[in-house]
Enzyme design. Structure first.
Site, PDB file in Angstrom:
ATOM      1  N   TYR A 104       0.876  -1.171   0.000  1.00  0.00           N
ATOM      2  CA  TYR A 104       0.000   0.000   0.000  1.00  0.00           C
ATOM      3  C   TYR A 104       0.913   1.221   0.000  1.00  0.00           C
ATOM      4  O   TYR A 104       1.359   1.708   1.056  1.00  0.00           O
ATOM      5  CB  TYR A 104      -0.910   0.022   1.227  1.00  0.00           C
ATOM      6  N   PHE A 117     -13.143  -4.068   0.978  1.00  0.00           N
ATOM      7  CA  PHE A 117     -14.130  -3.268   0.253  1.00  0.00           C
ATOM      8  C   PHE A 117     -15.491  -3.279   0.976  1.00  0.00           C
ATOM      9  O   PHE A 117     -16.547  -3.424   0.342  1.00  0.00           O
ATOM     10  CB  PHE A 117     -14.312  -3.768  -1.191  1.00  0.00           C
ATOM     11  N   PRO A 118     -15.514  -3.084   2.314  1.00  0.00           N
ATOM     12  CA  PRO A 118     -16.786  -3.143   3.050  1.00  0.00           C
ATOM     13  C   PRO A 118     -17.752  -2.028   2.674  1.00  0.00           C
ATOM     14  O   PRO A 118     -18.960  -2.151   2.884  1.00  0.00           O
ATOM     15  CB  PRO A 118     -16.349  -3.029   4.520  1.00  0.00           C
ATOM     16  N   LEU A 119     -17.185  -0.933   2.104  1.00  0.00           N
ATOM     17  CA  LEU A 119     -18.045   0.168   1.651  1.00  0.00           C
ATOM     18  C   LEU A 119     -18.183   0.165   0.136  1.00  0.00           C
ATOM     19  O   LEU A 119     -18.596   1.159  -0.465  1.00  0.00           O
ATOM     20  CB  LEU A 119     -17.456   1.513   2.122  1.00  0.00           C
ATOM     21  N   GLY A 120     -17.820  -0.950  -0.473  1.00  0.00           N
ATOM     22  CA  GLY A 120     -17.935  -1.034  -1.926  1.00  0.00           C
ATOM     23  C   GLY A 120     -16.874  -0.236  -2.648  1.00  0.00           C
ATOM     24  O   GLY A 120     -17.084   0.217  -3.780  1.00  0.00           O
ATOM     25  N   GLY A 121     -15.726  -0.050  -2.003  1.00  0.00           N
ATOM     26  CA  GLY A 121     -14.662   0.752  -2.596  1.00  0.00           C
ATOM     27  C   GLY A 121     -13.962   0.098  -3.775  1.00  0.00           C
ATOM     28  O   GLY A 121     -13.132   0.743  -4.409  1.00  0.00           O
ATOM     29  N   PRO A 173     -19.495  -1.502  -6.555  1.00  0.00           N
ATOM     30  CA  PRO A 173     -20.011  -0.494  -5.625  1.00  0.00           C
ATOM     31  C   PRO A 173     -21.352  -0.885  -5.006  1.00  0.00           C
ATOM     32  O   PRO A 173     -22.069  -1.725  -5.544  1.00  0.00           O
ATOM     33  CB  PRO A 173     -20.154   0.758  -6.498  1.00  0.00           C
TER      34      PRO A 173
HETATM   35  N1  LIG Z   1      -6.907  -8.393   0.919  1.00  0.00           N
HETATM   36  C1  LIG Z   1      -7.089  -7.648  -0.152  1.00  0.00           C
HETATM   37  O1  LIG Z   1      -6.870  -8.089  -1.275  1.00  0.00           O
HETATM   38  C2  LIG Z   1      -7.575  -6.237  -0.015  1.00  0.00           C
HETATM   39  C3  LIG Z   1      -8.008  -5.531  -1.140  1.00  0.00           C
HETATM   40  C4  LIG Z   1      -8.472  -4.228  -0.960  1.00  0.00           C
HETATM   41  C5  LIG Z   1      -8.499  -3.653   0.298  1.00  0.00           C
HETATM   42  N2  LIG Z   1      -8.049  -4.358   1.379  1.00  0.00           N
HETATM   43  C6  LIG Z   1      -8.116  -3.795   2.750  1.00  0.00           C
HETATM   44  O2  LIG Z   1      -9.469  -3.501   3.008  1.00  0.00           O
HETATM   45  C7  LIG Z   1      -9.583  -2.139   3.464  1.00  0.00           C
HETATM   46  C8  LIG Z   1     -10.939  -1.601   3.046  1.00  0.00           C
HETATM   47  O3  LIG Z   1     -11.054  -1.542   1.645  1.00  0.00           O
HETATM   48  P1  LIG Z   1     -10.996  -0.151   0.844  1.00  0.00           P
HETATM   49  O4  LIG Z   1     -10.391   0.888   1.722  1.00  0.00           O
HETATM   50  O5  LIG Z   1     -10.387  -0.409  -0.441  1.00  0.00           O
HETATM   51  O6  LIG Z   1     -12.509   0.129   0.476  1.00  0.00           O
HETATM   52  P2  LIG Z   1     -13.807   0.553   1.293  1.00  0.00           P
HETATM   53  O7  LIG Z   1     -13.533   0.587   2.760  1.00  0.00           O
HETATM   54  O8  LIG Z   1     -14.909  -0.275   0.776  1.00  0.00           O
HETATM   55  O9  LIG Z   1     -14.043   2.031   0.775  1.00  0.00           O
HETATM   56  C9  LIG Z   1     -13.063   3.013   0.793  1.00  0.00           C
HETATM   57  C10 LIG Z   1     -13.506   4.115  -0.159  1.00  0.00           C
HETATM   58  O10 LIG Z   1     -14.692   4.712   0.359  1.00  0.00           O
HETATM   59  C11 LIG Z   1     -14.436   6.077   0.702  1.00  0.00           C
HETATM   60  N3  LIG Z   1     -15.042   6.285   2.015  1.00  0.00           N
HETATM   61  C12 LIG Z   1     -14.665   5.770   3.205  1.00  0.00           C
HETATM   62  N4  LIG Z   1     -15.491   6.157   4.182  1.00  0.00           N
HETATM   63  C13 LIG Z   1     -16.428   6.940   3.601  1.00  0.00           C
HETATM   64  C14 LIG Z   1     -17.551   7.652   4.083  1.00  0.00           C
HETATM   65  N5  LIG Z   1     -17.895   7.603   5.383  1.00  0.00           N
HETATM   66  N6  LIG Z   1     -18.293   8.364   3.202  1.00  0.00           N
HETATM   67  C15 LIG Z   1     -17.977   8.406   1.882  1.00  0.00           C
HETATM   68  N7  LIG Z   1     -16.911   7.742   1.363  1.00  0.00           N
HETATM   69  C16 LIG Z   1     -16.143   7.021   2.217  1.00  0.00           C
HETATM   70  C17 LIG Z   1     -12.940   6.239   0.714  1.00  0.00           C
HETATM   71  O11 LIG Z   1     -12.582   7.525   0.283  1.00  0.00           O
HETATM   72  P3  LIG Z   1     -11.843   8.544   1.316  1.00  0.00           P
HETATM   73  O12 LIG Z   1     -10.498   7.959   1.590  1.00  0.00           O
HETATM   74  O13 LIG Z   1     -11.774   9.816   0.555  1.00  0.00           O
HETATM   75  O14 LIG Z   1     -12.721   8.607   2.520  1.00  0.00           O
HETATM   76  C18 LIG Z   1     -12.490   5.208  -0.302  1.00  0.00           C
HETATM   77  O15 LIG Z   1     -12.615   5.728  -1.604  1.00  0.00           O
HETATM   78  C19 LIG Z   1      -8.395  -1.455   2.774  1.00  0.00           C
HETATM   79  O16 LIG Z   1      -8.100  -0.207   3.359  1.00  0.00           O
HETATM   80  C20 LIG Z   1      -7.326  -2.503   2.943  1.00  0.00           C
HETATM   81  O17 LIG Z   1      -6.785  -2.457   4.258  1.00  0.00           O
HETATM   82  C21 LIG Z   1      -7.599  -5.643   1.226  1.00  0.00           C
END
Ligand SMILES: NC(=O)c1ccc[n+]([C@@H]2O[C@H](COP(=O)([O-])OP(=O)(O)OC[C@H]3O[C@@H](n4cnc5c(N)ncnc54)[C@H](OP(=O)(O)O)[C@@H]3O)[C@@H](O)[C@H]2O)c1
Length: 295
Positions: free
Chosen positions: A71, A222-226, A230
Site C-alpha cells: 500500500y 471493500f466493506p463500503l464497496g470501494g 459499488p
Molecule cells: N486483501 C485484499 O486483497 C484487499 C483488497 C483491498 C483492500 N483491502 C483492505 O481492506 C480495506 C478496506 O477496503 P478499501 O479501503 O479499499 O474500500 P472501502 O472501505 O470499501 O471504501 C473506501 C472508499 O470509500 C471512501 N469512504 C470511506 N469512508 C467513507 C464515508 N464515510 N463516506 C464516503 N466515502 C467514504 C474512501 O474515500 P476517502 O479515503 O476519501 O474517505 C475510499 O474511496 C483497505 O483499506 C485494505 O486495508 C484488502
C-alpha cells in the site's frame, strides 16, 4: 441511532473478537490502503493527513489496523505512516499485514511471490512497521481476480515456517475459496480470512458461515464497496433515515450484524469519514433491516 458507545472509545461499541483466540480487538477496525492514495490510479495523499487519521482512529478505540507493504504511492508508504503515527504502539494494538503480491516492472504489485520470496516480504513489513514480530500475516492469493484455482500449500507452508521461527504470531489467508482455506488449514491454523464482501456483495456467504462455525475471523475488504463492485446506496437510504445514520454507517452496521466473527476494516484517508465510519459501531440493525438492504 442507538447509542451504546462509550463516549471516548466509540469503536468499542462494536463488541470484541479475539483473533486467533488471543488478539482481542474491537470488531470495527481500520484499513490503511487509502492512506497513500484515495484511488487506484490517483496521486499520493499528504502523509500528514494519513498520520492524523491513524492517530484519531486509535483515539476512537480502533485497535485492529489492516495494512500491507504494497500500500504505497510514490514516497507515501502505509506501513511507514503506521509506524510514524503510532510508535510507541499501544499494547492492545493489532496490526495485520499481507504478503503475496510482488511489484512488477512498473512497481505495481501484479506478480505472485514464490515461497522463497516470502521471508523477504515479511522482513520488509517488520522493518517498515518497526516491530520484531507481526501480529497477523495473510497470504494474499491471486491478483484482481476472484478467489480460486491456484494451490496455496507451498506458500502457506513457507509462512508457517516463519511463524514457527517467531516472526509471525498468527496466519491468515486472503482472496481464497473454501478449497484454498482447507488447503491452508491442513498446514497451520488459520486465524483469519480476508475476502471481498459487503452488504450487497455476499458471494462468500458460505465461507463466512464456515468462519462463524469455526470461530475464524472474517475480515471483509471493500466493506463500503470501494472496489469494482459499488454499493447501490439507494437501497440503504430508508434505513439510514430511520436511524438518523448515513448509508455508509448502515453498510458497516449490516456487516457487524451478519456474524460475531465479522471484523470490517473500512478504509479512508479523510478524518470526517473516519469519524462517521466509527459511528457505525453503535448502530444496531435488526435482521429485518438487513434483509431489506441486499441488491
Ligand atoms: N486483501 C485484499 O486483497 C484487499 C483488497 C483491498 C483492500 N483491502 C483492505 O481492506 C480495506 C478496506 O477496503 P478499501 O479501503 O479499499 O474500500 P472501502 O472501505 O470499501 O471504501 C473506501 C472508499 O470509500 C471512501 N469512504 C470511506 N469512508 C467513507 C464515508 N464515510 N463516506 C464516503 N466515502 C467514504 C474512501 O474515500 P476517502 O479515503 O476519501 O474517505 C475510499 O474511496 C483497505 O483499506 C485494505 O486495508 C484488502
Amino acid at each position: 441511532m442507538t447509542n451504546t458507545a462509550s463516549s471516548s472509545q466509540p469503536a468499542a461499541a462494536s463488541g470484541t473478537f479475539a483473533i486467533g483466540g488471543d488478539l482481542l480487538v474491537a470488531r470495527l477496525g481500520f484499513g490503511a490502503m487509502r492512506l497513500p492514495t484515495g484511488t487506484f490510479t490517483g496521486p499520493a495523499r499528504d502523509p500528514e493527513d494519513g498520520i492524523a487519521v491513524l492517530r484519531r482512529a486509535v483515539e476512537l478505540g480502533v485497535n485492529h489496523i489492516d495494512t500491507a507493504s504494497f500500500y504505497r504511492r510514490g514516497a507515501v508508504v502505509a506501513n511507514e505512516l503506521v509506524r510514524r503515527a503510532l510508535v510507541p504502539y499501544p499494547d492492545d494494538l493489532v496490526i495485520a499485514t499481507k504478503v503475496g503480491p510482488m511489484p512488477g516492472p512498473d512497481g505495481t504489485p501484479t506478480l505472485q511471490a514464490t515461497p522463497g520470496q516470502l521471508r523477504g516480504l515479511v522482513e520488509d513489513n517488520l522493518r517498515e512497521l518497526g516491530v520484531d514480530h507481526l501480529d497477523l500475516v495473510y497470504l494474499r492469493v491471486g491478483g484482481r481476480t476472484a478467489p480460486g484455482g491456484e494451490p496455496v500449500t507451498e506458500r502457506f507452508a513457507a509462512l508457517a515456517k516463519l511463524r514457527a521461527d517467531g516472526l509471525i504470531r498468527h496466519l491468515g489467508v486472503s482472496n481464497v475459496d473454501a478449497a484454498q482455506l482447507a488447503e491452508a488449514r491442513a498446514i497451520a491454523p488459520v486465524a483469519a480470512v480476508q475476502n471481498a464482501f459487503h452488504v450487497q456483495a455476499t458471494a462468500d456467504a458460505g465461507l463466512l458461515a464456515e468462519c462463524t462455525r469455526s470461530g475464524t475471523a472474517f475480515v471483509p475488504f471493500f466493506p463500503l464497496g470501494g472496489g469494482l463492485d459499488p454499493i447501490d446506496t439507494s437501497r440503504l437510504e430508508q434505513t439510514a433515515a430511520r436511524y438518523g445514520a448515513t448509508v455508509q454507517q448502515v453498510a458497516l452496521a449490516a456487516l457487524l450484524a451478519a456474524s460475531p466473527v465479522m471484523l470490517p476494516i473500512p478504509g479512508t484517508g479523510n478524518l470526517a469519514h473516519l469519524e462517521e465510519n466509527i459511528g457505525a459501531a453503535s448502530l444496531r440493525l435488526t435482521p429485518e433491516d438487513v434483509d431489506g438492504l441486499a441488491g
